[in-house]
Design an enzyme around this catalytic site. Structure first.
Site, PDB file in Angstrom:
ATOM      1  N   CYS A 280     -88.841 -71.300  61.925  1.00 64.50           N
ATOM      2  CA  CYS A 280     -87.763 -70.307  61.896  1.00 64.50           C
ATOM      3  C   CYS A 280     -88.160 -68.979  62.525  1.00 64.50           C
ATOM      4  O   CYS A 280     -87.311 -68.112  62.735  1.00 64.50           O
ATOM      5  CB  CYS A 280     -87.304 -70.082  60.461  1.00 64.50           C
ATOM      6  SG  CYS A 280     -86.902 -71.617  59.603  1.00 64.50           S
TER       7      CYS A 280
ATOM      8  N   CYS B 255     -88.754 -65.361  57.304  1.00 58.50           N
ATOM      9  CA  CYS B 255     -89.671 -66.364  56.751  1.00 58.50           C
ATOM     10  C   CYS B 255     -89.512 -67.663  57.530  1.00 58.50           C
ATOM     11  O   CYS B 255     -88.511 -67.884  58.203  1.00 58.50           O
ATOM     12  CB  CYS B 255     -89.385 -66.593  55.275  1.00 58.50           C
ATOM     13  SG  CYS B 255     -87.718 -67.195  54.944  1.00 58.50           S
TER      14      CYS B 255
ATOM     15  N   HIS C 197     -77.819 -70.902  59.887  1.00 64.80           N
ATOM     16  CA  HIS C 197     -79.221 -70.744  60.294  1.00 64.80           C
ATOM     17  C   HIS C 197     -79.660 -71.856  61.236  1.00 64.80           C
ATOM     18  O   HIS C 197     -80.282 -72.828  60.813  1.00 64.80           O
ATOM     19  CB  HIS C 197     -80.103 -70.705  59.035  1.00 64.80           C
ATOM     20  CG  HIS C 197     -81.565 -70.690  59.301  1.00 64.80           C
ATOM     21  ND1 HIS C 197     -82.146 -69.985  60.329  1.00 64.80           N
ATOM     22  CD2 HIS C 197     -82.598 -71.302  58.647  1.00 64.80           C
ATOM     23  CE1 HIS C 197     -83.457 -70.161  60.311  1.00 64.80           C
ATOM     24  NE2 HIS C 197     -83.748 -70.964  59.298  1.00 64.80           N
TER      25      HIS C 197
END
Length: 426
Positions: A94, A413, A383
Site C-alpha cells: 500500500c 500503512c 483503497h
C-alpha cells in the site's frame, strides 16, 4: 547530479486520478494498464504535457499479471508523452504510490531530474489466476522431457481438480492472517470499540460527500468507464445501518465489518513532481513541497496487533528530522485501511504507556481531530492498494494550496508491517 550538500526543493505541481470503483463494479473489465493509461492521459491533457519528454515515470501495482512486466513503461508508450520518457516499476504494497513519489522527488532534489510522474494502480476485479503447484510441476517436467512417450506419461498424472485456479490471497505469509484478521487483534488489544469504529467510518463518508458537493474533487478526477466520482461513497449510511453489519473477519467476537473497513477497490492515480525552475518555465503553480519522508517497519508475527502500526516508529523519526511536533500541522492525512487502525494509531501517539511498549521515550501527544482527513479518506473513497498514495498526496497538496500556506502530515500503512510518513509544506 548535485555536487554540493544543498538539495533542491521538490514541488507537487499537478495531480490526476480516475474515480475509484468498488471491486466487481464499473471496472470489472479494465486491467492495470487500462486504468493507469486513463489516469496518465488525464494528467497529460490537464497540464499540456503531450509530446513532452519528462525525466521519468515511476509507479506500479501490487496485484500484477505475469505479462505486466515493465508496466509503467508500457503505459507511458500508450500515452502521448514523448516515447523517450523512461519509466520504472516500484512495488511496496500500500506504500507503492507514496514510495514512487519519494523516488522521483529524491532524483529531482539531487538534480538528476527536472520533473517526473509518480503513480500507482490496482485492480482487485481483474486478478491473475494461477495453476496449483501439482499441475505446474507436471507441466514444467513435460517441458523438460526428451521424448513424446515421456511427455504423455507425465501428462496422465494431471487430475481434474488440478484445473481449479488459485486467486491471489490477501494474507501475510508469516501469520496466515489477512490485514483484517490482524486488525481484529489491533482493535481488541488497544480496546477500540465497534461504536468508535462505526462513528469514524460514518464521518469519513460524510466528509467526503461534503467535499464532493463543494467541488473539491472537480479538478482532481478524470471520468472513466461511466464514473465521475468514487462509487464506494455512501451518502445514505448511518450509525444505525453500520451497526447492523455483521463482523467480517472474526465472525464470533469481531468488531471489524464491511462498513468500517476499506473495501477491495480498483483505480489509478498519479501526481506531477518538478523542480521550482521547471514549474516556473511551464507556468505551473507550486501546490506544495515534499520536504521530508520516512519509512519504517515493525515486527508483527509475534505481536499480531501491530501489523499496520509502523507509523508509530516513522512519525517520531520524521518529526525529529524536521524539528517539529505532531501538533505543528494544519492538516493530517492518515490512510484509513481500517477505522480501528487509525484510532489505534491516534491512541498510541497520545499514550505514555503504549509509547513505552514500543520502546520509545516520549509520546507524541494528541492531534486536533478536526484537521484529520478533512475530505474523508479510504473508508469512503476506497483503497486500490498502489493508487492510494497518489490520492492522499494530491489531496494534501490541494488543501495546502487552497490555504496558501501551512504544513501537512501524511501517514500510510502497508502490508508486511511497513509504513511511510511524509511532510508537505507550502
Amino acid at each position: 547530479m548535485l555536487t554540493g550538500n544543498q538539495a533542491r526543493k521538490v514541488a507537487i505541481v499537478g495531480y490526476n486520478r480516475i474515480p475509484f470503483a468498488k471491486q466487481n463494479t464499473a471496472y470489472v473489465n479494465a486491467g492495470n494498464k487500462d486504468m493507469m493509461i486513463a489516469a496518465l492521459n488525464g494528467l497529460i491533457k490537464k497540464y499540456s504535457l503531450s509530446g513532452k519528454l519528462l525525466g521519468e515515470v515511476a509507479g506500479g501495482a501490487v496485484i500484477k499479471h505475469s505479462w505486466e512486466i515493465n508496466l509503467m513503461r508500457q503505459c507511458v508508450l500508450s500515452t502521448s508523452l514523448d516515447p523517450k520518457t523512461p519509466a520504472c516499476d516500484i512495488e511496496q504494497a500500500c506504500n507503492t504510490g507514496i514510495e514512487s513519489a519519494v523516488y522521483i522527488a529524491n532524483k529531482i532534489a539531487l538534480g538528476q531530474l527536472e520533473c517526473g510522474i509518480a503513480g500507482g494502480v490496482d485492480s482487485t476485479s481483474n486478478v491473475p489466476l494461477v495453476l496449483n503447484e501439482h499441475i505446474r510441476n507436471i507441466l514444467l517436467s513435460v517441458r523438460r522431457s526428451k521424448s513424446s512417450f515421456d511427455r504423455i506419461k507425465k501428462l496422465f498424472g494431471i487430475k481434474l481438480k488440478d484445473f481449479t485456479p488459485i486467486a491471489p490471497m490477501n494474507i501475510e505469509p508469516g501469520t496466515g492472517l489477512s490485514m483484517g484478521g490482524h486488525t481484529e487483534y489491533t482493535a481488541k488489544y488497544y480496546k477500540i470499540s465497534r461504536e468508535e469504529q462505526d462513528a469514524f467510518s460514518l464521518s469519513s463518508h460524510q466528509k467526503m460527500a461534503a467535499a464532493v458537493d463543494r467541488g473539491f474533487f472537480d479538478d482532481m478526477i478524470t471520468p472513466y468507464n461511466g464514473l465521475t466520482i468514487d462509487n464506494n461513497l455512501r451518502r445514505d449510511t448511518s450509525l444505525e445501518k453500520l451497526a447492523k453489519l455483521r463482523p467480517a473477519f472474526d465472525k464470533e467476537n469481531g468488531s471489524l465489518t464491511a462498513g468500517n473497513s476499506s473495501p477491495l477497490t480498483d483505480g489509478a492515480s498519479c501526481i506531477l513532481l518538478a523542480s521550482e525552475e521547471w514549474a516556473k518555465q511551464h507556468n505551473l503553480p507550486v501546490l506544495a513541497y515534499i520536504t521530508h519522508a520516512e519509512i519504517a517497519a515493525i515486527e508483527y508475527v509475534e505481536n499480531k496487533q501491530n501489523l499496520l502500526l509502523s507509523s508509530i516508529y516513522a512519525a517520531p523519526r520524521i518529526l525529529q528530522k524536521a524539528g517539529m511536533k505532531l501538533q505543528d500541522f494544519d492538516f493530517y492525512e492518515i490512510h484509513e485501511a481500517f477505522a480501528a487502525q487509525v484510532l489505534a494509531t491516534l491512541k498510541i501517539w497520545k499514550s505514555p504507556e503504549f509509547t513505552k511498549e514500543f520502546g520509545l521515550d516520549e509520546n507524541l501527544g494528541a492531534i486536533d481531530r478536526s484537521k484529520l482527513n478533512v475530505n474523508g479518506s479510504s473508508l469512503a473513497a476506497g483503497h486500490p492498494f498502489a493508487a492510494t498514495g497518489g490520492r492522499i498526496l494530491a489531496t494534501m497538496a490541494k488543501l495546502l494550496h487552497e490555504k496558501g500556506s501551512g504544513k501537512g502530515f501524511i501517514s500510510v500503512c502497508a502490508a508486511g508491517g511497513q509504513g511511510m510518513t511524509v511532510i508537505l509544506e507550502k
